[in-house]
Design an enzyme around this catalytic site. Structure first.
Site, PDB file in Angstrom:
ATOM      1  NE  ARG A 271       5.887 -15.941   0.953  1.00 17.00           N
ATOM      2  CZ  ARG A 271       6.795 -15.865   1.912  1.00 17.00           C
ATOM      3  NH1 ARG A 271       8.040 -15.484   1.639  1.00 17.00           N
ATOM      4  NH2 ARG A 271       6.497 -16.172   3.160  1.00 17.00           N
TER       5      ARG A 271
ATOM      6  N   GLY B 186       0.803  -1.220   0.000  1.00 20.04           N
ATOM      7  CA  GLY B 186       0.000   0.000   0.000  1.00 20.04           C
ATOM      8  C   GLY B 186       0.829   1.261   0.000  1.00 20.04           C
TER       9      GLY B 186
ATOM     10  CB  SER C 205       6.832 -12.449   1.320  1.00 17.32           C
ATOM     11  OG  SER C 205       7.779 -12.295   2.347  1.00 17.32           O
ATOM     12  CG  LEU C 206       9.853  -8.494   3.272  1.00 17.87           C
ATOM     13  CD1 LEU C 206      11.138  -8.334   4.081  1.00 17.87           C
ATOM     14  CD2 LEU C 206       8.776  -7.546   3.778  1.00 17.87           C
TER      15      LEU C 206
ATOM     16  NE  ARG D  95       9.590 -19.803   4.068  1.00 14.61           N
ATOM     17  CZ  ARG D  95       9.286 -18.522   4.191  1.00 14.61           C
ATOM     18  NH1 ARG D  95       8.065 -18.103   3.936  1.00 14.61           N
ATOM     19  NH2 ARG D  95      10.200 -17.646   4.567  1.00 14.61           N
TER      20      ARG D  95
END
Length: 628
Positions: free
Chosen positions: A414, A16, A419-420, A299
């Site tokens: 992922r 955002g 993710s970042l 993961r």
């Protein structure tokens, strides 16, 4: 109602903030909505790092390898042009963060340090100790604050998104939102809306690493208003989470990347303290099961291995669902410097120093690969067109989505530290696309009618009144706990169709129980149970989408694991052997059927599930990874 024009961004995390920064820098006014202070957004909880190929370790890493790792890690289920553009943009993005003043960890020579992360063999993860997300968020927030001081950005913290306002043509023209203090429901107009509201891990609570605000309610509300939802069944369970009485806390993958080892005693129900168990009596099962990657295996593989060792082999610590994550063999000073944040968390909530005794961990719901479906425009080189109003556009015209609430980059699983990267990159892309959309708007588009807005406000206010006056026997908090237990047990790490069908029935029962709730709070100021009860219904609807999508996908791919449909590589067989060629034929047939994006569309009777092709034009699928 606020005057027309400009953009609305919902969500104050990395996605955002990047969207806000991009749109405001293009001289369009932005209204930024957040459930709380922007600096409390869930991006601050990301610990381990952000991926980018800088090759500061001299391992001959390449952007192409980053692209391949991301595609293969996601089991080829993500469209490849967005991945290509994301990985190519990553080094420049890191340099931008650096210029913003983000305090990345550095080597003795002053270079940006990089660490190893799961699913890869090269050190390409930049980090700021073990609080990377916080440092990145604060860096972008400072830039947004500068634009706020210039009047380009208006922050509306403590406001909750309720629904989209659409014109007669079905285009998004604004939102309804509720002030979480006064409970005022108000309409806000805009020419374009960007949704960046994060994931929905709370449907698995308390067995989730996510914040209590990660309900997915905003994305669920957009889905119920017509936005398509993609790959909902693909939910990543992080293998190393600290189980607590109040909630589950993430122990970063960086712990494995820095040399942490996962093990259990070889003897079932061994009651000895960890340090008293000799090496020969320890089962380092990731290293034995996956010798190529060891403890840095992806993961989904690590989570299933832990599940198998505890649930099927009965080797969990003291007969429980726990295994050791051991850092005690590493250099104390180095580990303290690189992993200080998670060490402090474990010390505080477990009362044990991870440098003296191994941590006890178990998989927990962590990250949804699925989310709102978003579009992209492919360029001739195989990436995304840099400035296109199609990029990150949802199926509702005028509505864009970015960050963890979209499905675009991670496929079936992922990679750690992507993710970042995807949150930052997608926020910037969505902001650029929103600017293109705004510039392309003509003067003849449909307008919102005031009586339609008034009717929507009255409907939302009536719902609030009805909930506050409800006097049934059910507690929304008990229903939420039942939802989390149901999803964890029947739609978790391992899945089976009979259990998924039972889960759908139980979800319908939970939905019915919501009609008999009692809030226990009737005040019209800062009524937290009211907001939670509203979000709970949206969580149950989203849980139904996840379960129905999982039921529809009869295969094992990434984080979605149905043992009944697993294709196993024949032991000791190689290409040319009849058994291997039979396996290859079955694998190809499976891909022809299931290498597709799951698409859910809202219907009153339940989600309609369909599938659409995946763009695999850059790197066609090859035989799946075999760590053995």
């Amino acid at each position: 109602m606020t005057e027309r024009g400009g953009a609305i961004v919902i969500g104050g995390g990395l996605g955002g903030l990047w969207a806000t920064l991009t749109i405001a820098n293009a001289s369009f006014p932005v209204q930024l909505f957040s459930l709380f202070e922007v600096r409390r957004s869930h991006s601050v909880c990301a610990q381990g790092g952000i991926n980018a190929v800088l090759d500061t370790k001299g391992q001959h890493d390449s952007v192409q390898q980053h692209i391949i790792d991301t595609i293969k890690g996601g089991e080829y289920l993500a469209n490849q042009p967005p991945i290509k553009s994301m990985c190519e943009s990553a080094p420049g993005l890191i340099r931008t963060f650096d210029r913003m003043g983000v305090t990345f960890s550095r080597t003795a020579e002053g270079l940006l340090d990089q660490r190893l992360f799961g699913g890869v063999k090269n050190k390409r993860t930049c980090f700021a100790g073990a609080s990377t997300g916080q440092q990145l968020l604060y860096g972008v927030d400072q830039q947004v604050r500068r634009l706020e001081s210039l009047g380009q950005v208006t922050k509306r913290e403590w406001w909750e998104f309720l629904e989209l306002l659409k014109d007669d043509a079905g285009c998004c023209r604004g939102i309804l939102a509720m002030n979480l203090r006064s409970l005022e429901v108000r309409a806000f107009a805009a020419e374009v809306v960007v949704l960046a509201t994060g994931g929905f891990g709370q449907i698995y609570a308390p067995n989730t690493t996510t914040s209590t605000n990660c309900t997915g309610a905003a994305a669920s509300r957009c889905y119920q208003q017509g936005a398509r939802f993609a790959n909902a069944e693909l939910f990543q369970f992080h293998p190393t989470a600290m189980i607590g009485r109040d909630k589950t806390r993430l122990m970063s993958e960086a712990a494995r990347g820095e040399g942490g080892r996962i093990w259990v005693p070889r003897t079932p129900d061994d009651q000895r303290a960890a340090r008293r168990i000799p090496e020969a009596e320890r089962f380092y099962f990731l290293e034995e099961m996956f010798p190529s990657y060891g403890n840095t295996v992806a993961r989904d593989e690590a989570s299933r291995a832990i599940w198998r060792v505890t649930r099927q082999m009965g080797l969990g610590l003291r007969g429980t669902d726990r295994v050791y994550l051991d850092l005690t063999h590493l250099d104390r000073a180095l580990v303290s410097t690189r992993l200080g944040a998670i060490l402090d968390i474990y010390r505080k909530f477990a009362g044990v120093d991870p440098l003296d005794e191994p941590m006890e961990i178990f998989p927990a719901a962590h990250y949804p690969m699925g989310g709102l479906w978003v579009d992209f425009e492919r360029d001739p080189d195989g990436g995304m067109v840099s400035e296109s109003p199609r990029n990150h556009a949802t199926s509702i015209p005028g509505l864009y989505a970015c960050g963890e609430c979209d499905y675009a980059y991670h496929g079936a699983n992922r990679l750690g530290a992507n993710s970042l990267l995807s949150a930052s990159f997608s926020g910037r892309v969505a902001g650029t696309s929103a600017v293109c959309y705004l510039r392309g708007l003509g003067s003849g588009h449909a307008r919102l009618r005031q009586h339609d807005i008034d009717r929507a406000i009255a409907r939302q206010a009536s719902q609030n009144e009805r909930l506050m006056r409800s006097d049934g026997p059910e507690s929304p908090f008990e229903i939420h706990r039942a939802l989390g237990e149901l999803m964890t047990a029947k739609v978790g790490v391992v899945r089976a169709n009979p259990e998924l069908e039972v889960a759908l029935e139980e979800l319908r029962e939970l939905d019915a129980r919501l009609g008999r709730i009692r809030l226990g709070d009737t005040k019209d100021w800062a009524n937290q149970p009211l907001s939670f009860a509203r979000q709970l219904r949206d969580m149950i609807r989203l849980g139904t989408v996840v379960t129905q999508s999982a039921l529809a996908r009869d295969e094992c791919r990434g984080a979605h694991y149905k043992p009944e449909f697993k294709l196993s590589i024949p032991e000791g067989k190689f290409p040319g052997d009849p058994e291997f060629e039979d396996y290859r034929a079955r694998w190809q047939a499976n891909n022809a059927r299931w290498l597709k994006t799951t698409i859910a569309e809202h219907r009153p009777e339940g989600p309609k599930i369909d599938f659409e092709p995946v763009d695999t034009s850059l790197y066609p699928p090859v035989n799946p990874r075999d760590y053995r």
